[in-house]
Scaffold this active site. Structure first.
Site, PDB file in Angstrom:
ATOM      1  N   GLU A  42      41.181  41.072  51.095  1.00 47.04           N
ATOM      2  CA  GLU A  42      41.930  40.199  51.838  1.00 47.04           C
ATOM      3  C   GLU A  42      41.779  40.739  53.357  1.00 47.04           C
ATOM      4  O   GLU A  42      41.716  42.048  53.615  1.00 47.04           O
ATOM      5  CB  GLU A  42      43.451  40.321  51.556  1.00 47.04           C
ATOM      6  CG  GLU A  42      44.526  39.724  52.323  1.00 47.04           C
ATOM      7  CD  GLU A  42      45.968  40.093  51.718  1.00 47.04           C
ATOM      8  OE1 GLU A  42      46.712  39.231  52.039  1.00 47.04           O
ATOM      9  OE2 GLU A  42      46.031  40.981  51.078  1.00 47.04           O
ATOM     10  N   LYS A 124      47.589  31.849  52.042  1.00 47.35           N
ATOM     11  CA  LYS A 124      48.401  32.597  51.258  1.00 47.35           C
ATOM     12  C   LYS A 124      49.718  31.872  51.195  1.00 47.35           C
ATOM     13  O   LYS A 124      50.362  31.477  52.046  1.00 47.35           O
ATOM     14  CB  LYS A 124      48.443  34.137  51.876  1.00 47.35           C
ATOM     15  CG  LYS A 124      49.127  35.091  51.142  1.00 47.35           C
ATOM     16  CD  LYS A 124      49.296  36.389  51.751  1.00 47.35           C
ATOM     17  CE  LYS A 124      49.680  37.644  50.762  1.00 47.35           C
ATOM     18  NZ  LYS A 124      49.663  38.864  51.509  1.00 47.35           N
ATOM     19  N   CYS A 176      46.392  38.443  47.139  1.00 44.79           N
ATOM     20  CA  CYS A 176      47.529  39.848  47.035  1.00 44.79           C
ATOM     21  C   CYS A 176      48.732  39.285  46.252  1.00 44.79           C
ATOM     22  O   CYS A 176      48.683  39.073  45.078  1.00 44.79           O
ATOM     23  CB  CYS A 176      47.351  40.534  48.291  1.00 44.79           C
ATOM     24  SG  CYS A 176      47.854  42.034  48.022  1.00 44.79           S
TER      25      CYS A 176
END
Length: 630
Positions: A42, A124, A176
């Protein structure tokens, strides 16, 4: 056969040029090994913890250009990487340009657009805004985008479809936090699994190291792979990133999980490496042994890596440490000696009339064991001179011309000693030696401000300030036994009572030392800061009334009765430290050096606090009255 490479790399925050050069180098290596898909962490291009660098449009455009270099390099290979994505036509909630934390997939010089996404990248979904994370300040989430478009996240969340070797793969891509969804209203991985049935999952991360985190991730991500019945690839960064007051190591530990949730491959921690896995034989792999090391081994590696990289980042090669004959400075010295080498380490012992021959001898023994540079600089003459100046220089009240003299108390004398050591001797020695001097505070001292502002709380880095006193002792034993293989930190330093030696009331030869009872206070203070639901005096007093203090704190049974014979003793101690924790200690922490984080909650940006003073709830006051009158 699909060959997948986990590209675990050091991400240097704020330097997309260096990061992109590393990515391109690893892509070239992967091509030589006939890798089909390479995955990077990321925010691999810009870095993650950048503060308000995210508000610089020129920096954002630079990241876009470097991202294009990576896309151009994808001829003959599929590349997944993290970068900032910008929609220059839209605004964030703060009125600045729209930014997404994104996962890009490139193949043969072109981006591969996720099936249902309005952009050629994965956005995200979940924005962490706790601990060290501040994502909602900078990035626009998939949740917000869905609302803006009049749809829902599960309509936009979709796999990236790859065609490799005449076979199609549907890849569920996560960033994540999207894999840590327990406390969120939605679970991105479950949405992808339920609606699209991916062939495997990819989670690219910028996940800082904290003690125990990898074990928890293996449980969580292993269960996710098992529930979905497909493999999962977790790719994390290594390196050092910070948000000013708190410094984090990123350990990597990139991991491949098979469809049974077993750990089948792990990249070596804190190491740049390509870990290559054959997707088709992953389920046949022998699960990796996940036997646990001692916690202190993980802590040592994080500290060594963090200190080493921090010194490299600030271009410091030499270090000065004030050693007192106590455990904290001794452990700091042993740690730094391994990082910079004994030839670049200067230990300075600065005795006053209150320092015993015992601790002076132990300091000499430590220096001899390390074989480093060593000097003794007595401070009594300069301390006496300072006191004499303050007491004998008239203080004139200019309104009427009257004069008086200051009186220096024994408490002020203690502080003068501490400041003389740091602000005069260590600062001067560090400048002359060509380096910097350290802060050796531990977490218990930092919690209640048991240190002197501009004195022993000074320094360029507080490497041990996220370790409780018992962890400092454990680190001493570990370095002696495992790192050096001999007694470097003298056993006498381990055995001696902890003491600042600033007055006769702290005479170590008479067993007198710090007012902190570390076997108890380490755990009391930990409840103030590290519990997810932080404890306050009301909680502590309720546990005391129920007889469950040690059970809830996790300390040794019987300590409360040993240290506090009466309820008044217990309450007085609790209020003494709570008043400091919420009072002067905050002012000291704000001005303290940056802290190297290893725990689930470190001081600095990780623990955000205001100088509001101590507060006691109504329930606490009622409990206190009842206990004192019982």
């Amino acid at each position: 056969m699909l060959k997948i490479a986990m590209g675990q790399m050091e991400v240097i925050p704020g330097h997309p040029d260096q990061n992109t050069a590393k990515i391109l180098s690893m892509i070239a290596d992967a091509k030589k090994q006939s890798v089909d898909l390479i995955i990077f962490p990321e925010m691999a291009v810009p870095g993650y913890l950048l503060g308000d660098t995210w508000e610089q449009s020129s920096f954002l455009k630079d990241c876009e250009r470097y991202g294009q270099d990576i896309i151009d390099a994808s001829t003959g290979i599929t590349v997944m990487f993290g970068n900032i994505a910008i929609d220059w036509s839209k605004k964030n909630n703060d009125g600045r340009v729209r930014k997404y934390n994104a996962l890009f997939t490139a193949r043969d010089g072109k981006l591969v657009q996720p099936d249902n996404m309005p952009y050629p990248y994965v956005i995200k979904t979940l924005m962490p805004n706790y601990r060290e994370f501040d994502d909602t300040r900078h990035f626009f989430s998939l949740q917000k985008l869905a609302r803006e478009l009049g749809t829902t996240p599960d309509q936009l969340l979709s796999p990236v479809t790859l065609k490799i070797k005449d076979r199609h793969y549907r890849v569920g891509c996560l960033l994540c936090e999207d894999g840590w969804s327990d406390n969120y209203e939605m679970e991105p991985i479950e949405m992808l699994r339920r609606h699209h049935k991916p062939d495997f999952f990819v989670n690219i991360s910028a996940s800082p190291y904290t003690l125990g985190k990898n074990d928890k991730r293996n449980r969580v991500f292993g269960a996710q792979a098992k529930d979905a019945g497909v493999p999962l690839f977790y790719v994390n960064a290594i390196g050092l990133q910070n948000n000013g007051k708190t410094i984090y190591t990123f350990d990597g530990s990139s991991t491949a999980y098979n469809a049974n949730g077993d750990v089948c491959a792990v990249s070596e921690e804190y190491t740049e490496t390509l870990t290559i896995i054959d997707l088709d034989s992953l389920d046949k792999s022998t699960p990796v042994d996940k036997s646990k090391e001692k916690d202190i081994a993980h802590i040592y590696r994080a500290l060594h890596y963090g200190v080493k990289h921090f010194l490299e980042n600030i271009r410091m090669k030499k270090v000065v440490i004030g050693i007192s004959g106590g455990i904290d400075s001794a452990v700091a010295a042993a740690l730094y000696a391994k990082v910079v080498g004994p030839e670049n380490l200067l230990l300075v012992n600065m005795p006053s009339v209150f320092n015993s021959e015992t601790t002076k001898g132990l300091s000499q023994q430590l220096a001899n064991n390390l074989g480093c540079q060593y000097m003794i600089v007595p401070i009594q003459q300069s301390v006496d001179h300072t006191i004499d100046q303050l007491e004998h220089t008239p203080m004139t009240y200019l309104a009427d011309g009257s004069t008086t003299n200051l009186s220096v108390s024994s408490f002020v004398t203690e502080n003068i000693q501490a400041r003389d050591r740091s602000a005069r001797v260590l600062a001067g020695a560090a400048a002359a030696f060509g380096g910097g001097f350290t802060c050796n505070a531990n977490k218990a001292e930092t919690t209640v401000g048991y240190s002197t502002l501009y004195g022993d709380q000074s320094g360029f880095l507080a490497a041990l300030a996220d370790l409780w006193k018992h962890q400092v002792y454990a680190l001493a034993y570990y370095m002696n036994e495992e790192i050096y293989g001999r007694e470097v930190v003298p056993q006498g330093i381990i055995d001696i009572v902890p003491s600042a030696e600033l007055s006769n009331a702290q005479n170590v030869d008479e067993g007198k030392g710090d007012p902190l009872k570390y076997p108890y206070h380490d755990y009391l203070f930990r409840s103030f800061i590290e519990r997810w639901e932080k404890a306050a005096p009301q909680d502590i007093l309720e546990w005391y009334a129920a007889g469950t203090v040690e059970e809830n704190l996790g300390c040794e049974p019987g300590l409360v009765a040993k240290y506090f014979p009466t309820a008044k003793d217990f309450i007085d101690d609790l209020e003494r430290w709570w008043n400091l924790f919420c009072g002067m200690a905050i002012a000291k922490r704000i001005q303290a050096p940056p802290i190297l984080a290893v725990s689930r909650r470190a001081y600095g940006f990780d623990h955000r606090e205001a100088q509001n003073g101590p507060y006691y709830t109504r329930r606490y006051r009622e409990l206190k009255e009842a206990l004192l009158n019982s």
